[in-house]
Every structure is written in structure tokens, then in C-alpha cells.
Design a protein around this motif. Sequence first.
Motif, PDB file in Angstrom:
ATOM      1  N   PRO A 102      35.026  24.689  22.941  1.00 40.30           N
ATOM      2  CA  PRO A 102      34.602  23.862  23.866  1.00 40.30           C
ATOM      3  C   PRO A 102      34.659  24.491  25.284  1.00 40.30           C
ATOM      4  CG  PRO A 102      36.697  23.137  22.859  1.00 40.30           C
ATOM      5  CD  PRO A 102      35.977  24.441  22.466  1.00 40.30           C
ATOM      6  N   ALA A 103      35.401  25.740  25.267  1.00 36.73           N
ATOM      7  CA  ALA A 103      35.581  26.318  26.841  1.00 36.73           C
ATOM      8  C   ALA A 103      35.670  27.620  26.648  1.00 36.73           C
ATOM      9  CB  ALA A 103      36.591  25.928  27.753  1.00 36.73           C
ATOM     10  N   ALA A 104      35.386  28.704  27.418  1.00 35.22           N
ATOM     11  CA  ALA A 104      35.614  30.108  27.282  1.00 35.22           C
ATOM     12  C   ALA A 104      35.430  30.653  28.807  1.00 35.22           C
ATOM     13  CB  ALA A 104      34.587  31.070  26.520  1.00 35.22           C
ATOM     14  N   PRO A 105      36.513  30.489  29.480  1.00 33.81           N
ATOM     15  CA  PRO A 105      36.797  30.654  31.095  1.00 33.81           C
ATOM     16  C   PRO A 105      36.406  32.448  31.363  1.00 33.81           C
ATOM     17  CG  PRO A 105      38.839  30.267  30.318  1.00 33.81           C
ATOM     18  CD  PRO A 105      37.787  29.848  29.223  1.00 33.81           C
ATOM     19  N   GLY A 106      35.746  32.503  32.260  1.00 36.42           N
ATOM     20  CA  GLY A 106      35.752  34.162  32.303  1.00 36.42           C
ATOM     21  C   GLY A 106      35.376  34.363  33.969  1.00 36.42           C
ATOM     22  N   ILE A 107      36.887  34.931  34.726  1.00 35.42           N
ATOM     23  CA  ILE A 107      36.556  35.178  35.986  1.00 35.42           C
ATOM     24  C   ILE A 107      35.664  36.365  36.489  1.00 35.42           C
ATOM     25  CG2 ILE A 107      37.926  35.831  37.968  1.00 35.42           C
ATOM     26  CD1 ILE A 107      40.448  34.843  36.221  1.00 35.42           C
ATOM     27  N   PHE A 108      34.910  36.103  37.331  1.00 38.01           N
ATOM     28  CA  PHE A 108      33.708  37.133  37.682  1.00 38.01           C
ATOM     29  C   PHE A 108      34.758  38.063  38.477  1.00 38.01           C
ATOM     30  CE2 PHE A 108      30.912  33.631  37.449  1.00 38.01           C
ATOM     31  CZ  PHE A 108      29.998  34.204  36.872  1.00 38.01           C
ATOM     32  N   THR A 109      34.584  39.375  38.544  1.00 33.31           N
ATOM     33  CA  THR A 109      35.175  40.538  39.155  1.00 33.31           C
ATOM     34  C   THR A 109      33.955  41.664  39.712  1.00 33.31           C
ATOM     35  OG1 THR A 109      34.927  41.808  37.009  1.00 33.31           O
ATOM     36  CG2 THR A 109      36.998  40.726  37.404  1.00 33.31           C
ATOM     37  N   ILE A 110      34.731  41.932  40.748  1.00 30.68           N
ATOM     38  CA  ILE A 110      33.934  42.769  41.543  1.00 30.68           C
ATOM     39  C   ILE A 110      33.526  44.395  40.749  1.00 30.68           C
ATOM     40  CG2 ILE A 110      33.967  44.722  43.861  1.00 30.68           C
ATOM     41  CD1 ILE A 110      35.661  42.417  44.909  1.00 30.68           C
ATOM     42  N   ALA A 111      32.267  44.495  40.733  1.00 28.64           N
ATOM     43  CA  ALA A 111      31.593  45.588  40.055  1.00 28.64           C
ATOM     44  C   ALA A 111      32.707  46.793  39.868  1.00 28.64           C
ATOM     45  CB  ALA A 111      30.252  46.012  40.381  1.00 28.64           C
ATOM     46  N   GLY A 112      33.152  47.365  38.760  1.00 28.37           N
ATOM     47  CA  GLY A 112      33.722  48.538  38.446  1.00 28.37           C
ATOM     48  C   GLY A 112      35.148  48.439  38.832  1.00 28.37           C
ATOM     49  N   THR A 113      35.659  47.071  38.906  1.00 25.29           N
ATOM     50  CA  THR A 113      37.131  46.945  39.147  1.00 25.29           C
ATOM     51  C   THR A 113      37.735  45.721  38.143  1.00 25.29           C
ATOM     52  OG1 THR A 113      36.979  45.263  40.982  1.00 25.29           O
ATOM     53  CG2 THR A 113      36.782  47.600  41.689  1.00 25.29           C
ATOM     54  N   GLN A 114      38.807  45.368  38.302  1.00 20.51           N
ATOM     55  CA  GLN A 114      39.377  44.330  37.627  1.00 20.51           C
ATOM     56  C   GLN A 114      39.723  43.325  38.942  1.00 20.51           C
ATOM     57  OE1 GLN A 114      43.033  45.045  35.278  1.00 20.51           O
ATOM     58  NE2 GLN A 114      42.923  42.926  34.572  1.00 20.51           N
ATOM     59  N   ARG A 115      39.320  43.550  39.916  1.00 23.70           N
ATOM     60  CA  ARG A 115      39.748  42.548  41.209  1.00 23.70           C
ATOM     61  C   ARG A 115      38.698  41.216  41.000  1.00 23.70           C
ATOM     62  NH1 ARG A 115      43.124  42.403  44.737  1.00 23.70           N
ATOM     63  NH2 ARG A 115      43.340  44.890  44.371  1.00 23.70           N
ATOM     64  N   ALA A 116      39.430  40.220  41.078  1.00 21.96           N
ATOM     65  CA  ALA A 116      38.596  38.990  41.038  1.00 21.96           C
ATOM     66  C   ALA A 116      37.621  38.900  42.185  1.00 21.96           C
ATOM     67  CB  ALA A 116      39.348  37.689  41.227  1.00 21.96           C
ATOM     68  N   VAL A 117      36.550  38.045  42.030  1.00 21.46           N
ATOM     69  CA  VAL A 117      35.539  37.570  43.230  1.00 21.46           C
ATOM     70  C   VAL A 117      36.278  36.523  43.701  1.00 21.46           C
ATOM     71  CG1 VAL A 117      33.378  36.851  43.814  1.00 21.46           C
ATOM     72  CG2 VAL A 117      33.614  38.766  42.051  1.00 21.46           C
ATOM     73  N   ALA A 118      37.034  36.620  44.779  1.00 24.83           N
ATOM     74  CA  ALA A 118      37.898  35.507  45.243  1.00 24.83           C
ATOM     75  C   ALA A 118      37.880  35.513  46.786  1.00 24.83           C
ATOM     76  CB  ALA A 118      39.414  35.670  44.900  1.00 24.83           C
ATOM     77  N   VAL A 119      37.883  34.359  47.572  1.00 22.26           N
ATOM     78  CA  VAL A 119      37.813  34.291  48.901  1.00 22.26           C
ATOM     79  C   VAL A 119      39.299  33.919  49.373  1.00 22.26           C
ATOM     80  CG1 VAL A 119      35.480  34.289  49.114  1.00 22.26           C
ATOM     81  CG2 VAL A 119      36.661  32.288  49.034  1.00 22.26           C
ATOM     82  N   ASN A 120      39.622  34.061  50.564  1.00 24.41           N
ATOM     83  CA  ASN A 120      40.876  33.492  51.223  1.00 24.41           C
ATOM     84  C   ASN A 120      40.459  32.154  51.567  1.00 24.41           C
ATOM     85  OD1 ASN A 120      42.303  35.726  50.370  1.00 24.41           O
ATOM     86  ND2 ASN A 120      41.888  36.925  52.117  1.00 24.41           N
ATOM     87  N   GLN A 121      41.585  31.640  52.153  1.00 26.93           N
ATOM     88  CA  GLN A 121      41.326  30.227  52.974  1.00 26.93           C
ATOM     89  C   GLN A 121      40.312  30.136  54.137  1.00 26.93           C
ATOM     90  OE1 GLN A 121      44.704  27.817  52.843  1.00 26.93           O
ATOM     91  NE2 GLN A 121      44.147  26.596  54.643  1.00 26.93           N
ATOM     92  N   ASP A 122      40.165  31.340  54.623  1.00 25.34           N
ATOM     93  CA  ASP A 122      39.290  31.617  55.883  1.00 25.34           C
ATOM     94  C   ASP A 122      38.206  32.188  55.407  1.00 25.34           C
ATOM     95  OD1 ASP A 122      39.696  34.129  55.325  1.00 25.34           O
ATOM     96  OD2 ASP A 122      40.737  34.748  57.135  1.00 25.34           O
ATOM     97  N   PHE A 123      37.622  32.091  54.147  1.00 29.49           N
ATOM     98  CA  PHE A 123      36.540  32.522  53.610  1.00 29.49           C
ATOM     99  C   PHE A 123      36.103  34.117  53.580  1.00 29.49           C
ATOM    100  CE2 PHE A 123      35.734  28.206  54.996  1.00 29.49           C
ATOM    101  CZ  PHE A 123      35.790  27.417  53.645  1.00 29.49           C
TER     102      PHE A 123
END
Length: 134
Positions: free
Chosen positions: A7-28
Motif C-alpha cells: 500500500p505504500a513505498a516511501p522514497g525520499i528524493f536525494t540530491i544526485a550523487g549524494t545521500q542528502r535529502a531534497v529538503a528546504v528550510n523554513q525560509d525556502f
Amino acid sequence: EPVNIGPAAPGIFTIAGTQRAVAVNQDFSLNTAENPEARGRVITVYLTGIGVLDGDLAAGQAAPSTRLYRAALDSSATIAGRDTPLLFLGLTPGFVGLAQANIQLPADLPVGGALELVISVNRQRSNPALVAVR
């Protein structure tokens, strides 16, 4: 080859070539080791595979900005192995099939440029991805 479908298979997007999440801070601004978010504030992490929603949306249709579509299954988040408040998990308005998790960073969370984030939906864990906290 057998393929498991759930029913679900969550996958966090990461920045190419890294394990860093594609994430933004509160100020975008992009969350990076050089630009961490402060404890107590909110980061938005982008992912896919959140499963069914709390409403109907036609396949291929962008999520509207007039109504939020939330994940209907149980969900949670951890950072550095600690439970972390998941304020919202649902579709990103204006995009087709893109989900976002709005996560509040606890005030007592450890600080660091590479803390492991995992999002679980229906007890299915995402790939671990890194976020930065100050």
C-alpha cells in the motif's frame, strides 16, 4: 522475478550523487551542511510513494492549491533515530505525484550536518536521507 506490491513505498528524493535529502528550510532555502535549519523550525522534504490519499484526485492531475491531499495511512518520521513531529504528509500543490513531508525539528535534537532522516508510511521505511540541523 517476484515483485512485492504494498500500500505504500516511501522514497525520499536525494540530491544526485549524494545521500542528502531534497529538503528546504523554513525560509525556502535548500537544506545543506553549509545551510542547516535551526532546531524548533520546520523543514520540507520531498518524496514519493505515500500510498492512498484522503480524497480522490485523477491520475496525472496536479494537486490543487485550493485543497490539501494528505496521506491516509499511518505515518511517522525519525531523525538520528529519534521520533520527530510530522506536521504534514501529502501531495505538493501544483505538482503531479510529488509528495512532501513538513517536519518540525525538535528543540532537543542533536545538531550536525548529516543526520539521518527516515519517513515511514504504513510501517514501510523510506530510504535513509541526510538533513542538516543547527
